[in-house]
Design an enzyme around this catalytic site. Structure first.
Site, short mmCIF file in Angstrom:
data_model
loop_
_atom_site.label_atom_id
_atom_site.label_comp_id
_atom_site.label_asym_id
_atom_site.label_seq_id
_atom_site.Cartn_x
_atom_site.Cartn_y
_atom_site.Cartn_z
N PRO A 11 -7.42 7.77 5.63
CA PRO A 11 -6.62 8.66 4.77
C PRO A 11 -5.71 9.59 5.57
O PRO A 11 -4.60 9.89 5.15
CB PRO A 11 -7.69 9.45 4.01
CG PRO A 11 -8.88 8.54 3.98
CD PRO A 11 -8.85 7.77 5.27
N ALA A 50 -4.86 9.00 8.90
CA ALA A 50 -4.31 8.29 10.07
C ALA A 50 -3.67 7.00 9.61
O ALA A 50 -4.34 5.97 9.48
CB ALA A 50 -5.41 8.02 11.09
N GLY A 51 -2.36 7.07 9.31
CA GLY A 51 -1.62 5.89 8.86
C GLY A 51 -0.69 5.44 9.97
O GLY A 51 -1.09 4.67 10.86
N PHE A 59 -6.97 1.54 2.13
CA PHE A 59 -5.96 0.48 1.98
C PHE A 59 -6.34 -0.80 2.74
O PHE A 59 -5.49 -1.41 3.38
CB PHE A 59 -4.60 0.91 2.53
CG PHE A 59 -3.90 2.02 1.78
CD1 PHE A 59 -3.93 2.08 0.40
CD2 PHE A 59 -3.17 2.98 2.46
CE1 PHE A 59 -3.25 3.08 -0.28
CE2 PHE A 59 -2.49 3.98 1.80
CZ PHE A 59 -2.53 4.03 0.42
N ILE A 60 -7.61 -1.21 2.70
CA ILE A 60 -8.01 -2.38 3.49
C ILE A 60 -7.89 -3.67 2.67
O ILE A 60 -8.58 -3.84 1.66
CB ILE A 60 -9.43 -2.20 4.05
CG1 ILE A 60 -9.50 -0.90 4.88
CG2 ILE A 60 -9.86 -3.41 4.88
CD1 ILE A 60 -8.46 -0.80 6.02
N GLN A 120 19.47 -9.10 -9.33
CA GLN A 120 20.85 -8.80 -9.76
C GLN A 120 21.57 -10.08 -10.22
O GLN A 120 22.25 -10.08 -11.25
CB GLN A 120 21.60 -8.15 -8.59
CG GLN A 120 22.96 -7.60 -8.93
CD GLN A 120 22.87 -6.29 -9.71
OE1 GLN A 120 21.83 -5.65 -9.75
NE2 GLN A 120 23.96 -5.93 -10.37
N GLY A 125 20.98 -11.17 -13.62
CA GLY A 125 21.40 -10.24 -14.68
C GLY A 125 20.17 -9.64 -15.37
O GLY A 125 19.12 -9.45 -14.74
N GLU A 164 1.69 -2.83 8.40
CA GLU A 164 1.80 -3.29 9.81
C GLU A 164 2.85 -2.48 10.57
O GLU A 164 3.63 -3.01 11.34
CB GLU A 164 2.17 -4.78 9.85
CG GLU A 164 1.03 -5.70 9.46
CD GLU A 164 0.05 -5.97 10.59
OE1 GLU A 164 0.46 -6.05 11.76
OE2 GLU A 164 -1.15 -6.09 10.29
#
Ligand SMILES: Cc1cc2nc3c(=O)[nH]c(=O)nc-3n(C[C@H](O)[C@H](O)[C@H](O)COP(=O)(O)OP(=O)(O)OC[C@H]3O[C@@H](n4cnc5c(N)ncnc54)[C@H](O)[C@@H]3O)c2cc1C
Length: 390
Positions: free
Chosen positions: A134, A136-137, A162-163, A344, A347, A371
């Protein structure tokens, strides 16, 4: 599409590698692509896809024969990541994470560790790479997870966030700090944690913008006891393992992004060859042709650089950090641009879930973040040109 197909054909693979890539391509473009929208909408983990990949023996392609696999080249592996990720980006990252987390075990593990742990992965086990915390990103060296030696065991306390594959993995490659060495970078240590280790529990599973079927989970270690025999390398040797591992996983996430990007390009080209406005097919407008030329050019150049990096790795070059950063940066920025342009070009229909480009655009975003964010890669590349003041 001739141009990109010719680039595919120029890739030098063995007959055995071509066979596997072709089988994977059929699977990816068949049942895996067909299930992608359902998994995206339910967020359910893609077990069906994992089972089909395992039926093809896909994990074996990155595990040496001595440990139950049938290792092929890095280039063949990257080609498979690209193909799978275009069909279902979530499944692509689930599979690629097995490689990211076990490659360090192949490079730094003892023979006994490899004999015991790798056959599980070769046979289809899932793996997770656990670095982020949390607080250490981008600066992973700020990690706070503690490894305390206790006789023949190591006691782990801390948490990861976030694993990928967090709550489904059979093996975890975990980074933390060796308590007796303090809190600096030289305390960072790597260790393998096995499924069911006492004291490991799962926190929340993230509800994400894209890659919705891949599991992204917090891990909590409370007096988690791991055999000391699971240490990878020496206490304090973890930063080197971490950096060298990223040299192999960053080209892999680039291949994943290029798979998403190629799928978006193919869909857009197919659509504008059919869709008509002002009495013409959209592809006949010169402004659109200029855009296609720019996008195809970027895709071709990024793929060429991917195969350049693959050749370096396959020929045994270890110091590919900058090449891998440049590849990760350009491939993932392209995936975001390509998918946005593909929406895009569709459309209003591109903004609706009936067309795959809507999902591809959501899937592309994270590739610029994980990464190492692209700001961090720009910094690493730019910094490499700094000369010592005269
Ligand atoms: C879906 C998903 C899957 C993931 N899978 C894994 C996994 O399997 N294993 C794992 O360990 N991690 C995983 N991650 C974590 C991911 O690698 C991190 O989110 C990423 O490294 C960024 O860290 P952060 O989120 O803490 O952002 P922060 O580091 O807090 O960054 C916030 C912003 O500040 C910018 N910033 C930070 N430092 C600098 C700087 N020095 N210069 C300029 N800008 C800067 C960043 O670029 C970013 O834009 C995953 C994340 C997600 C969302």
């Amino acid at each position: 599409m001739k141009l990109l197909h010719r680039l595919d054909q120029s890739l030098s693979l063995t007959a055995e590698e071509h066979l596997l890539v072709d089988s994977l391509k059929r699977l990816a473009r068949g049942s895996i692509a067909a299930r992608a929208a359902r998994f995206d909408s339910t967020g359910e983990f893609p077990w069906d896809n994992v089972a089909e990949l395992n039926a093809l023996g896909m994990n074996a392609m990155f595990v040496p024969e001595a440990y139950g696999g049938a290792a092929l080249s890095y280039a063949a592996y990257l080609r498979c990541v690209m193909e799978l990720s275009g069909a279902c980006a979530a499944t692509g990252i689930v599979w690629a994470t097995n490689f990211h987390a076990t490659r360090p075990l192949m490079e730094f593990g003892t023979d006994a560790q490899k004999q015991r742990l790798l056959p599980r992965i070769a046979a289809g086990g899932l793996a997770a790479l656990c670095i982020t915390e949390p607080t250490a990103g981008s600066d992973a060296t700020g990690m706070r997870t503690r490894f305390s030696p206790a006789g023949g065991e190591v006691v782990v306390n801390g948490g990861k966030t976030f694993i990928s594959n967090g709550d489904v993995a059979d093996l975890y490659l975990l980074f933390g700090k060796w308590e007796p060495l303090g809190d600096g970078k030289d305390a960072i240590t790597a260790m393998i944690v096995e499924k069911g280790a006492p004291g490991l529990r799962f926190g929340r599973r993230e509800d994400k913008m894209g890659h919705r079927a891949s599991s992204t989970t917090a891990l909590i270690f409370e007096d988690c006891r791991v055999p000391r025999a699971n240490l990878l390398g020496e206490p304090g040797g973890g930063l080197d393992i971490l950096l060298r591992s990223l040299n192999k996983s960053r080209p892999s996430v680039a291949a994943h992004a290029l798979g998403i990007s190629r799928a978006a390009f193919e869909d857009a080209v197919a659509y504008i060859n059919e869709r008509r406005q002002s009495g013409k097919r959209i592809v006949e407008f010169q402004g659109i042709q200029f855009l296609l030329a720019d996008l195809a050019g970027e895709q071709a150049l990024c793929e060429s650089w991917l195969w350049h990096v693959a050749r370096l790795v396959d020929s045994g070059v270890q110091d590919v950090g900058l090449e891998a950063s440049l590849l990760k940066l350009r491939a993932t920025d392209l995936a975001m641009r390509m998918t946005t342009e593909a929406v895009q070009l569709h459309g209003g229909y591109g903004y609706c879930k009936d067309y795959r480009v809507e999902r591809l655009m959501r899937d592309a975003k994270i590739t610029q973040i994980w990464e190492g964010t692209n700001q961090i890669h720009r910094q690493l590349i730019g910094r490499s040109f700094m000369q010592k003041p005269g």
